[in-house]
Design an enzyme around this catalytic site. Sequence first.
Site, PDB file in Angstrom:
ATOM      1  N   HIS A 105     -27.644  42.069  12.080  1.00 20.15           N
ATOM      2  CA  HIS A 105     -27.854  40.622  11.949  1.00 20.15           C
ATOM      3  C   HIS A 105     -27.654  40.275  10.472  1.00 20.15           C
ATOM      4  CE1 HIS A 105     -30.651  41.603  15.301  1.00 20.15           C
ATOM      5  NE2 HIS A 105     -30.409  40.396  15.760  1.00 20.15           N
ATOM      6  N   ASP A 108     -30.590  41.066   8.404  1.00 20.61           N
ATOM      7  CA  ASP A 108     -30.933  42.490   8.234  1.00 20.61           C
ATOM      8  C   ASP A 108     -30.380  43.017   6.916  1.00 20.61           C
ATOM      9  OD1 ASP A 108     -31.794  42.406  10.875  1.00 20.61           O
ATOM     10  OD2 ASP A 108     -29.987  43.382  11.660  1.00 20.61           O
ATOM     11  N   ASP A 311     -40.564  44.238  25.938  1.00 22.24           N
ATOM     12  CA  ASP A 311     -39.299  44.783  25.476  1.00 22.24           C
ATOM     13  C   ASP A 311     -39.587  45.927  24.507  1.00 22.24           C
ATOM     14  OD1 ASP A 311     -36.568  44.831  25.133  1.00 22.24           O
ATOM     15  OD2 ASP A 311     -36.502  43.146  23.744  1.00 22.24           O
TER      16      ASP A 311
HETATM   17  C1  XLS Z   1     -33.675  41.255  21.173  1.00 19.11           C
HETATM   18  C2  XLS Z   1     -32.241  41.454  21.218  1.00 19.11           C
HETATM   19  C3  XLS Z   1     -31.530  41.365  19.881  1.00 19.11           C
HETATM   20  C4  XLS Z   1     -30.048  41.271  20.045  1.00 19.11           C
HETATM   21  C5  XLS Z   1     -29.327  40.866  18.799  1.00 19.11           C
HETATM   22  O1  XLS Z   1     -34.405  41.503  22.129  1.00 19.11           O
HETATM   23  O2  XLS Z   1     -32.014  42.679  21.853  1.00 19.11           O
HETATM   24  O3  XLS Z   1     -31.884  42.443  19.076  1.00 19.11           O
HETATM   25  O4  XLS Z   1     -29.487  42.474  20.508  1.00 19.11           O
HETATM   26  O5  XLS Z   1     -29.801  39.681  18.285  1.00 19.11           O
HETATM   27 CA    CA Z   2     -34.562  44.470  23.581  1.00 20.13          CA
END
Ligand code: XLS
Ligand code: CA
Length: 445
Positions: A105, A108, A311
């Site tokens: 990103h 990042d 997640d």
């Molecule tokens: C979050 C997402 C994110 C995307 C990129 O849950 O997985 O990391 O892959 O923005």
């Molecule tokens: Ca994820």
Amino acid sequence: MTGADEFFTGVGQISYAGPDSDDPLTFRWYDADRVVAGKRMEDHLRLAVCYWHSFVWSGSDVFGAGTLDRPWNAVGDDPLGAARQKMAAAFEFFAKLGTPFFCFHDRDIAPDGATPAETAARLDAMVDEAAGHMARTGVRLLWGTANLFSHPRYAAGAATNPDPEVFAVAAAQVAHALEATHALGGANYVLWGGREGYETLLNTDLAREEAQLARFIHMVVEHKHRIGFQGTLLIEPKPAEPTKHQYDHDAATVAGFLDRHGLAGEVRLNLEANHATLAGHSFHHEVATAAAAGLLGSIDANRGDAQNGWDTDQFPNSVEECTLALYEILSAGGFTTGGINFDTKLRRQSMARDDLFHGHIGAIDTVARALLAAASLVETGELARFRHERYAGWDGPLGARILDGSHTLVDLRDRVDEDGIDPSPRSGRQELLEQIVSRHIERAR
Ligand code: XLS
Ligand code: CA
Ligand code: CA
């Protein structure tokens, strides 16, 4: 790289040592140059390490502070210096692991500045820095993306925000992130709508927000063509978290959205295993749905936890789950611009620096072994043959006339009455097919 510049001391180049190796810092299954079904393993899998979980995240969670040993995150009063350190650590890791790609990103690699101009200048400086590391190590960019969810301005969404000024800031940010991705030769650009959703319908106008999101994606498509970016635009579905409901819920929802808004042909999907779980689907389902719609783009490989509903982004360790996904991908012709990004993070207690290697090596061996099993399933054609025979009637005269519209309901009633059509049920053979998959996994060598 030696001495003061080296962050992962004690870990050298990770190499293939074969299935019988007991050394955890070797690959047992991933043999980059091995040719499988006519292609090098590295070229099939197109593996990428993600910047955010691996180098940015400190191990903090909603209940506690960072735990991980990440010396490059000590910012002090020099945020750009820290960003350079973090990047040196990241490229040392990529090079030692030997994965061909990374993903990032914008935020990042380059921290927010005090003004939009400073933020932009920092990103440009870090893109230059990344270009140097990429040239030095040969590591390439699978995809770039913009972080449109961390800054407080995006609390109510970016493109779907009730305030058009937030839309404007998000648009400016994506233009820059897309240009950065283009400058670094990225193979894809990802859009994940982390806050494109709602917390309550009491304050949300669903119709407006969908129209705004569609407009935003059209602008991204237009900008992609304007700057000559040849990579693929990918939307990453996720049903919820951080918001209660996200609009890019799952593969089928995004497919409908793209069709409704004239975006088919311009955007494909980046599918994440853990997001499939959150949507109440298997990863196999998400990949097969995307393949059926011609929207297969790229994969975020990870896994969730069956006992909790969030997640967790753990490293994938199920050869079976990955085999089923790769079977669909290979059957659809394999990746083109896409690949397998490990959108994975360590557990908070895995605080040692070299745990990052153990997580990735295990994940890489899991998908490599799955590739062998999937390629052998494709090669023998056992599943495909069964499926083909199961639908054979649809290729005969009755099936063809139903599908081409020449039969009405009344015609079919007449056929049933006159021809005495009385089909007998046939076995779907699920257990037999599951045994076939198991056999290919067991024998994959
Ligand atoms: C979050 C997402 C994110 C995307 C990129 O849950 O997985 O990391 O892959 O923005
Ligand atoms: Ca994820
Ligand atoms: Ca992801």
